[in-house]
Design a protein around this motif. Sequence first.
Motif, PDB file in Angstrom:
ATOM      1  N   UNK A 199      -4.952 -46.728  -0.285  1.00 27.88           N
ATOM      2  CA  UNK A 199      -4.153 -48.129  -0.607  1.00 27.88           C
ATOM      3  C   UNK A 199      -3.528 -48.841   0.403  1.00 27.88           C
ATOM      4  N   UNK A 200      -2.740 -48.013   1.194  1.00 27.52           N
ATOM      5  CA  UNK A 200      -2.010 -48.349   2.423  1.00 27.52           C
ATOM      6  C   UNK A 200      -2.830 -49.146   3.188  1.00 27.52           C
ATOM      7  N   UNK A 201      -4.033 -48.441   3.599  1.00 26.29           N
ATOM      8  CA  UNK A 201      -4.694 -48.850   4.782  1.00 26.29           C
ATOM      9  C   UNK A 201      -5.504 -50.105   4.349  1.00 26.29           C
ATOM     10  N   UNK A 202      -6.004 -50.243   2.808  1.00 17.42           N
ATOM     11  CA  UNK A 202      -6.826 -51.566   2.438  1.00 17.42           C
ATOM     12  C   UNK A 202      -5.880 -52.600   2.528  1.00 17.42           C
ATOM     13  N   UNK A 203      -4.587 -52.333   1.961  1.00 17.22           N
ATOM     14  CA  UNK A 203      -3.412 -53.637   1.933  1.00 17.22           C
ATOM     15  C   UNK A 203      -3.128 -54.079   3.230  1.00 17.22           C
TER      16      UNK A 203
ATOM     17  N   UNK B 262     -14.297 -41.427   2.396  1.00 18.23           N
ATOM     18  CA  UNK B 262     -14.286 -41.593   3.818  1.00 18.23           C
ATOM     19  C   UNK B 262     -14.409 -42.982   4.372  1.00 18.23           C
ATOM     20  N   UNK B 263     -14.636 -43.801   3.390  1.00 15.09           N
ATOM     21  CA  UNK B 263     -14.965 -45.318   3.839  1.00 15.09           C
ATOM     22  C   UNK B 263     -16.269 -45.516   4.503  1.00 15.09           C
ATOM     23  N   UNK B 264     -17.079 -44.559   4.029  1.00 18.53           N
ATOM     24  CA  UNK B 264     -18.515 -44.568   4.375  1.00 18.53           C
ATOM     25  C   UNK B 264     -19.428 -44.798   3.336  1.00 18.53           C
ATOM     26  N   UNK B 265     -19.136 -46.146   2.430  1.00 22.77           N
ATOM     27  CA  UNK B 265     -19.823 -46.226   1.298  1.00 22.77           C
ATOM     28  C   UNK B 265     -21.215 -46.526   1.349  1.00 22.77           C
ATOM     29  N   UNK B 266     -21.736 -47.254   2.362  1.00 17.94           N
ATOM     30  CA  UNK B 266     -23.231 -47.409   2.522  1.00 17.94           C
ATOM     31  C   UNK B 266     -23.853 -46.327   2.837  1.00 17.94           C
ATOM     32  N   UNK B 267     -23.309 -45.170   3.266  1.00 14.65           N
ATOM     33  CA  UNK B 267     -24.088 -43.889   3.699  1.00 14.65           C
ATOM     34  C   UNK B 267     -24.062 -43.203   2.408  1.00 14.65           C
ATOM     35  N   UNK B 268     -23.057 -43.285   1.676  1.00 16.99           N
ATOM     36  CA  UNK B 268     -22.922 -42.564   0.332  1.00 16.99           C
ATOM     37  C   UNK B 268     -23.987 -42.962  -0.491  1.00 16.99           C
ATOM     38  N   UNK B 269     -24.181 -44.341  -0.502  1.00 16.19           N
ATOM     39  CA  UNK B 269     -25.154 -44.914  -1.487  1.00 16.19           C
ATOM     40  C   UNK B 269     -26.564 -44.417  -1.089  1.00 16.19           C
ATOM     41  N   UNK B 270     -26.830 -44.529   0.319  1.00 15.41           N
ATOM     42  CA  UNK B 270     -28.173 -44.437   0.781  1.00 15.41           C
ATOM     43  C   UNK B 270     -28.519 -42.796   0.348  1.00 15.41           C
ATOM     44  N   UNK B 271     -27.554 -42.074   0.796  1.00 15.29           N
ATOM     45  CA  UNK B 271     -27.818 -40.560   0.526  1.00 15.29           C
ATOM     46  C   UNK B 271     -28.126 -40.405  -0.978  1.00 15.29           C
ATOM     47  N   UNK B 272     -27.349 -41.226  -1.940  1.00 13.79           N
ATOM     48  CA  UNK B 272     -27.744 -40.852  -3.220  1.00 13.79           C
ATOM     49  C   UNK B 272     -29.206 -41.440  -3.617  1.00 13.79           C
TER      50      UNK B 272
ATOM     51  N   UNK C  54      -6.192 -60.634  -3.363  1.00 11.44           N
ATOM     52  CA  UNK C  54      -6.541 -59.562  -3.538  1.00 11.44           C
ATOM     53  C   UNK C  54      -5.524 -58.312  -3.257  1.00 11.44           C
ATOM     54  N   UNK C  55      -4.656 -58.589  -2.209  1.00 11.68           N
ATOM     55  CA  UNK C  55      -3.661 -57.752  -1.546  1.00 11.68           C
ATOM     56  C   UNK C  55      -2.573 -57.583  -2.879  1.00 11.68           C
ATOM     57  N   UNK C  56      -2.204 -58.519  -3.285  1.00 13.24           N
ATOM     58  CA  UNK C  56      -1.493 -58.487  -4.455  1.00 13.24           C
ATOM     59  C   UNK C  56      -1.900 -57.714  -5.795  1.00 13.24           C
ATOM     60  N   UNK C  57      -3.161 -57.867  -6.048  1.00 16.14           N
ATOM     61  CA  UNK C  57      -3.799 -57.036  -7.243  1.00 16.14           C
ATOM     62  C   UNK C  57      -3.691 -55.791  -6.817  1.00 16.14           C
ATOM     63  N   UNK C  58      -4.006 -55.310  -5.685  1.00 13.06           N
ATOM     64  CA  UNK C  58      -4.108 -54.035  -5.009  1.00 13.06           C
ATOM     65  C   UNK C  58      -2.448 -53.120  -5.056  1.00 13.06           C
TER      66      UNK C  58
END
Length: 350
Positions: free
Chosen positions: A314-318, A129-139, A329-333
Amino acid sequence: DEDTSASASVLFTAVNQLNLGGPLAVQDKSHYITAAQLNLRAGKKAMEMSDYETAYSYFDSGISFLRKKHWQQHYALSLELYSLAAKCALTNSDHTSLKLLIAEVVAKAHFFEDKLDVLYFETCALAISSRLPESIERGVEILSKLGIELRGGGSRMEACVQETKDLLSGYSDDEILNTRRMTDPTIIMAMKFLGKMETGMTQIMPGSAPHVMLRIIQLSLSHGMSPVSPIGFVHLGSYIAKLGDISEGYHYVKLAHTLLDRVGSRESAGEVICFGTSVRAYVEPLQAALKYHDEGYAAALASGVNLQTTREKCAKVIDFMYERKMFIFMTQLQCIQKSVLKMIGTDEMP
């Protein structure tokens, strides 16, 4: 195998008929548990076939057959049905159902260790859900409760890599590959959290990721190899290559790939192959390296990667990269996006 396929077909047919009647059709109270157990079997079989939507429907039906006080009277069955339903809900991107299932297990499970599966799914959901910092802190919080402390592990990449190499210097490749299998269920779950955090930290906390890699390898050598162990070795190879020693990095990447087969599980194959291929491409012909990418996509799909979710992300990040003019980075993705679309069955770019 035709016999296995026929057996699965008979099981699905029987359970589907049972579920058509539902709990209201059960007249003998003892049959409620039988119905729940049959749905559990059918759900597991559907998961083996990578059909997570069907599997979820069976687990959900199994839960519907459970009666009042089932957590007290049928604890193991209840825990397994809810935990596997949560895993399928995560894979199916059904975050509403996932939250409800997690809340139920957290509230009713007798021991913290019994909650680890759904807590792991929670960290995965946060990352998706694009909440990576929360995910890591929870871990980090959960691992701390298990006696594995990651806070304060701020060693530089070079120091972590050297400490890991020193640790491995006392082992030959054959000794590593023939290390006993990990059996402690709590440590196995801790390894899953570490494996997930290694991936997340690589993206947003690259300075901390090597410390997680070190802990994965330390636990693997002291407690035995788990399906997550290859992740530690492939990241070690990646870090060594990044520091300039492509040959030694390639050695650990190949070791990680071989270890995948030795641990008897392809659970982490997608990640191991993905990260390993970036090193292999420096040593092997590009055509050979690309075969590993195809294998990695297939392995990730089999382990429950949801391609529609990947397509949307992918579409959102692009779009984000385009707005920020991050065109390299966009081309790689976009290359990854094209592969995902082909696996879904369309070449039409959004």
